[in-house]
Design a protein around this motif. Structure first.
Motif, PDB file in Angstrom:
ATOM      1  N   ASN A   8       8.920  38.768 -10.003  1.00 22.02           N
ATOM      2  CA  ASN A   8       7.423  39.571 -10.111  1.00 22.02           C
ATOM      3  C   ASN A   8       7.140  40.367  -8.894  1.00 22.02           C
ATOM      4  OD1 ASN A   8       6.591  37.553 -11.648  1.00 22.02           O
ATOM      5  ND2 ASN A   8       5.210  35.978 -10.031  1.00 22.02           N
TER       6      ASN A   8
ATOM      7  N   ILE B 105       1.122  40.239 -12.654  1.00 20.62           N
ATOM      8  CA  ILE B 105       0.969  39.034 -12.489  1.00 20.62           C
ATOM      9  C   ILE B 105       0.582  37.693 -12.964  1.00 20.62           C
ATOM     10  CG2 ILE B 105       1.631  37.209 -10.283  1.00 20.62           C
ATOM     11  CD1 ILE B 105       3.273  39.538  -9.199  1.00 20.62           C
TER      12      ILE B 105
ATOM     13  N   ARG C 244      -3.822  37.872  -2.121  1.00 19.27           N
ATOM     14  CA  ARG C 244      -3.410  38.023  -2.915  1.00 19.27           C
ATOM     15  C   ARG C 244      -3.126  39.401  -3.701  1.00 19.27           C
ATOM     16  NH1 ARG C 244     -10.297  36.240  -3.544  1.00 19.27           N
ATOM     17  NH2 ARG C 244      -9.312  34.514  -2.352  1.00 19.27           N
TER      18      ARG C 244
ATOM     19  N   TRP D 116      -0.122  40.022  -4.874  1.00 21.23           N
ATOM     20  CA  TRP D 116       1.385  39.316  -5.012  1.00 21.23           C
ATOM     21  C   TRP D 116       2.752  40.191  -5.377  1.00 21.23           C
ATOM     22  CZ3 TRP D 116       1.548  34.894  -3.608  1.00 21.23           C
ATOM     23  CH2 TRP D 116      -0.240  33.840  -3.745  1.00 21.23           C
TER      24      TRP D 116
ATOM     25  N   THR E 117       3.507  41.272  -1.805  1.00 18.36           N
ATOM     26  CA  THR E 117       4.127  40.720  -0.737  1.00 18.36           C
ATOM     27  C   THR E 117       5.847  40.148  -1.995  1.00 18.36           C
ATOM     28  OG1 THR E 117       2.477  38.893  -1.784  1.00 18.36           O
ATOM     29  CG2 THR E 117       1.643  39.879  -0.269  1.00 18.36           C
ATOM     30  N   SER E 118       5.704  40.261  -2.874  1.00 17.61           N
ATOM     31  CA  SER E 118       6.906  39.788  -3.520  1.00 17.61           C
ATOM     32  C   SER E 118       8.243  40.661  -3.342  1.00 17.61           C
ATOM     33  CB  SER E 118       7.103  39.574  -5.423  1.00 17.61           C
ATOM     34  OG  SER E 118       5.846  38.091  -5.632  1.00 17.61           O
TER      35      SER E 118
END
Lengths: 302, 277
Positions: free
Chosen positions: B34, B42, B239, B241, B244-245
């Motif tokens: 991700n 995602i 949100r 993703w 942040t991943s």
């Protein structure tokens, strides 16, 4: 730093000097621990009897904080959650830990490989672990909606945002990073068990489960009891996962003593009351250690 | 006949072990995949292989997450804590292992009590004292705390190494009139380097991952380590993703690589003496 002057002093003084020289090696650790842990802990116990906000001069208020604590529904909810948390960690991770370790102890190839793989989650930081599962269990972009497309709907809801499931969701994420640690501990205890015991059991016609029940389990009892004690102690102070995933919510449904204490100490300027909660956490730890010492006195090899 | 039965019954064993391995690794593999997907992808494809590999997530996360600063902060905290803890714990371990100390049992008891006290209890007074004397929001303030927290663990780990060293080396040096300090510095310390390495790795891992004390004692944005700044980053870009991943991968990748290289020492150190990671 040689004590060449010792020859000139009296034997008694020399003895003292040498004792002092030996203690000087331990002193830095002891002093540092005293300043950071012991004195503030004693202060924490004392502060529980005051109205300290963290900013005022504390006034002694007797047992007022305790009276408030025993009428505080949120505290009892947190205490109950800590108990539920402990029960969860004493069952699922220990079961998986024993299962994984026992199977690993019976195979011939790949023991090292699986041991390392299972241990990897244990070195992953809580802040990374929670990020990962927040996405995987997210009702929009997680595995829940994916499974729902195939007709499996039990994960298709906000696990961390639902009062009935928030605590279980958080505990699951924490347990995911913990069980491999137990596998490794149990495996090293199991590999110390005398192989002959298994052979005798096999000759007596014991099944694999019976071998586990009557040979493995009694042999690893000290390790098992040690991990149970550790889980009881750690469960009372656990903080990161709840703070990051739910912050105790929704509606305090996943509140723990540690998060409630933190909130009181650092957001609500209620340091005295927070210290009272801290005292309850210490009591929990003290009871667990006392139980451990008691069992040991009773002759348990733990 | 026995061997035969064993091989037959070992197939279900391997199936269970492989399922457990997937359970342990799949979330991390998904995180890694991700980290190179766009956020819309995602949404469509949350756990599958990436359609387009997008390394921009990493450069953007590095910039937005201020990783140049937070990585430096994490390294300062980690290296200083390792150095400080090993110094004081090494000295104490030497005295407990090699010098006849009256009251060694008392010290063991003291450490036992000191390490079982819930952190949240002493944290409250400690925070307000640290604030009074200006140690909140300074690296040194947190390093002092970490050294105090990890020193008992390191002392006992090092002690177990030093107790096992052969007596002859020390005796020979003592006959030559060497001081305790000399024996420690030139004989015991070089010989017990595996203990120092193991303890250092465990302490380093703990500091790198530590959250509770870091978030409390370094509330400012300039001094904070990766752990707490990543948490703030996740709150801010909740949100997004992919982004942040990538931010999470930057933090965890060096740890996993180091762990795979030195797994024996990590596992040995982490399974000795109850220090929770």
């Amino acid at each position: 730093m040689t004590y060449s002057s010792q020859a000139a002093t009296s034997p008694r003084a020399a003895k003292w000097l040498s004792a002092l020289g030996r203690w000087a090696f331990v002193l830095p650790v002891l002093l540092l621990n005293l300043v950071v842990v012991v004195i503030p802990s004693v202060a924490g116990l004392a502060v529980a009897f005051t109205d300290w906000t963290g900013y005022n001069v504390p006034n002694f208020v007797g047992l007022a904080n305790f009276q408030r604590l025993f009428q505080d529904e949120i505290f009892f909810l947190a205490l109950k959650n800590n108990l539920v948390w402990t029960v969860m960690f004493l069952t699922a991770p220990i079961f998986v830990g024993l299962l994984g370790a026992y199977i690993l102890s019976t195979i011939r190839h790949g023991q090292m490989f699986f041991r390392v793989v299972y241990f990897i989650p244990y070195v992953v930081a809580s802040v990374v672990n929670t990020q990962m599962w927040r996405q995987l269990l997210n009702p929009r972009v997680g595995i829940g909606p994916l499974l729902a497309e195939r007709g499996i709907t039990f994960l298709d809801f906000p696990i961390f945002g639902t009062r009935e499931t928030s605590l279980f969701g958080v505990a699951f994420v924490d347990a995911w990073h913990f069980w491999g640690f137990l596998v490794v501990l149990y495996l090293s205890a199991m590999s110390a068990v005398d192989v002959e015991l298994y052979e005798v059991a096999r000759l007596d016609g014991a099944s694999r489960f019976q071998q586990f029940r009557f040979v493995t389990l009694p042999s690893i009892r000290p390790t098992l009891v040690f991990t149970i004690l550790m889980i009881i102690i750690w469960s009372s102070t656990t903080f990161d996962y709840v703070y990051m995933l739910t912050a105790g919510g929704p509606a305090n449904s996943s509140e723990l003593m540690s998060t409630y204490l933190y909130d009181n100490a650092f957001s609500r300027f209620d340091a005295g009351y927070a210290a009272t909660i801290g005292m309850m956490m210490s009591l929990w730890v003290a009871l667990a250690v006392a139980g451990f010492v008691y069992l040991r006195r009773r002759g348990w090899e733990i | 006949m026995f061997a035969n039965r064993r091989t037959q019954s070992s197939i279900p064993s391997y199936i269970v072990l492989i399922l457990l391995a997937i359970f342990a690794l799949a979330p991390l593999v998904i995180l890694a995949m991700n980290s190179v997907k766009s956020t819309p992808e995602i949404g469509r494809n949350p756990i599958g292989l990436p359609e387009n590999v997008l390394f921009e997530n990493f450069t953007e996360a590095w910039e937005e997450g201020n990783y140049a600063v937070t990585t430096r902060n994490s390294i300062i905290l980690t290296v200083s804590t390792i150095a400080g803890t090993l110094t004081i714990a090494g000295l104490a371990a030497f005295a407990l292992a090699r010098l006849k100390l009256k009251g060694a049992n008392l010290i063991a008891f003291y450490f036992l009590v000191g390490t079982s006290v819930p952190a949240q209890l002493f944290m409250i007074p400690l925070f307000f004292v640290w604030r009074e004397i200006g140690l909140v929001n300074t690296h040194i303030g947190l390093i002092i705390i970490y050294c105090a927290l990890y020193a008992p663990f390191a002392t006992y780990l090092l002690r177990s190494y030093m107790v096992a060293l052969p007596e002859e080396f020390v005796e020979a040096a003592k006959i030559d009139g060497a001081s305790n300090w000399h024996v420690f510095r030139h004989i015991i310390m070089p010989l017990s380097w595996p203990g120092f390495l193991t303890a250092g790795l465990v302490i380093g891992l703990n500091v790198w991952n530590e959250f509770l004390f870091a978030v409390t004692f370094l509330p400012g944005t300039e001094n904070r380590p990766i752990a707490t700044s990543l948490f703030a980053f996740q709150q801010r870009f909740g949100r997004d993703w992919g982004l942040t991943s990538a931010g999470s991968v930057i933090m965890v990748l060096p740890i996993i690589v180091l762990f795979l290289l030195l797994q024996r020492r990590f596992i040995e150190g982490l399974t000795q003496g109850g220090l929770k990671a």
